[in-house]
Scaffold this motif. Structure first.
Motif, PDB file in Angstrom:
ATOM      1  N   UNK A  55     -41.368  22.537  -6.780  1.00 31.59           N
ATOM      2  CA  UNK A  55     -40.523  21.400  -6.447  1.00 31.59           C
ATOM      3  C   UNK A  55     -40.605  20.362  -7.554  1.00 31.59           C
ATOM      4  N   UNK A  56     -39.576  19.543  -7.667  1.00 24.06           N
ATOM      5  CA  UNK A  56     -39.552  18.534  -8.725  1.00 24.06           C
ATOM      6  C   UNK A  56     -40.742  17.581  -8.593  1.00 24.06           C
ATOM      7  N   UNK A  57     -41.159  17.260  -7.370  1.00 29.73           N
ATOM      8  CA  UNK A  57     -42.319  16.371  -7.201  1.00 29.73           C
ATOM      9  C   UNK A  57     -43.587  17.017  -7.755  1.00 29.73           C
ATOM     10  N   UNK A  58     -43.743  18.316  -7.517  1.00 30.34           N
ATOM     11  CA  UNK A  58     -44.890  19.034  -8.078  1.00 30.34           C
ATOM     12  C   UNK A  58     -44.848  19.023  -9.600  1.00 30.34           C
ATOM     13  N   UNK A  59     -43.655  19.212 -10.158  1.00 28.66           N
ATOM     14  CA  UNK A  59     -43.531  19.185 -11.621  1.00 28.66           C
ATOM     15  C   UNK A  59     -43.962  17.833 -12.164  1.00 28.66           C
TER      16      UNK A  59
END
Length: 105
Positions: A55-59
């Motif tokens: 997910x973008x938040x994880x990235x």
């Protein structure tokens, strides 16, 4: 309008990166996510999801973590690019990336 990203590595270790509107004006969400994905790969970040979906938040959290605190201490060009990509990817003018608590607000 001021846009900025605060990256926190713990108490008394918060770094604010101010991003001029010009740095985000021509950056699309796709370009921002592509930059984050490239850095995620380059830094050999580990996905937090065992299914492999990133997910973008994880990235964002992992790129800040694995990119290292020194970039933010010095407000390097890399830190500026990270901040611009984060702002555009999430579509908000103010973001806090809290590495210690693994949260974004």
């Amino acid at each position: 309008m001021s846009q900025y990203v605060i990256v926190s590595y713990g108490p008394d270790r918060e770094y604010e990166v101010t991003v001029p509107d010009a740095d985000t004006a021509n950056l699309t969400k796709e370009q921002a996510r592509a930059w984050l994905a490239k850095e995620f790969e380059t830094l050999e970040c580990s996905p937090s999801n065992p299914m492999g979906k990133i997910l973008v938040l994880d990235m964002i959290l992992n790129v800040a973590k694995y990119g290292g605190e020194d970039h933010f201490k010095l407000i390097s060009e890399w830190a500026r690019q990270f901040a611009a990509a984060t702002l555009v990817a999430l579509g908000r003018p103010v973001i806090t990336v809290d590495i210690g608590n693994y949260t974004i607000r």
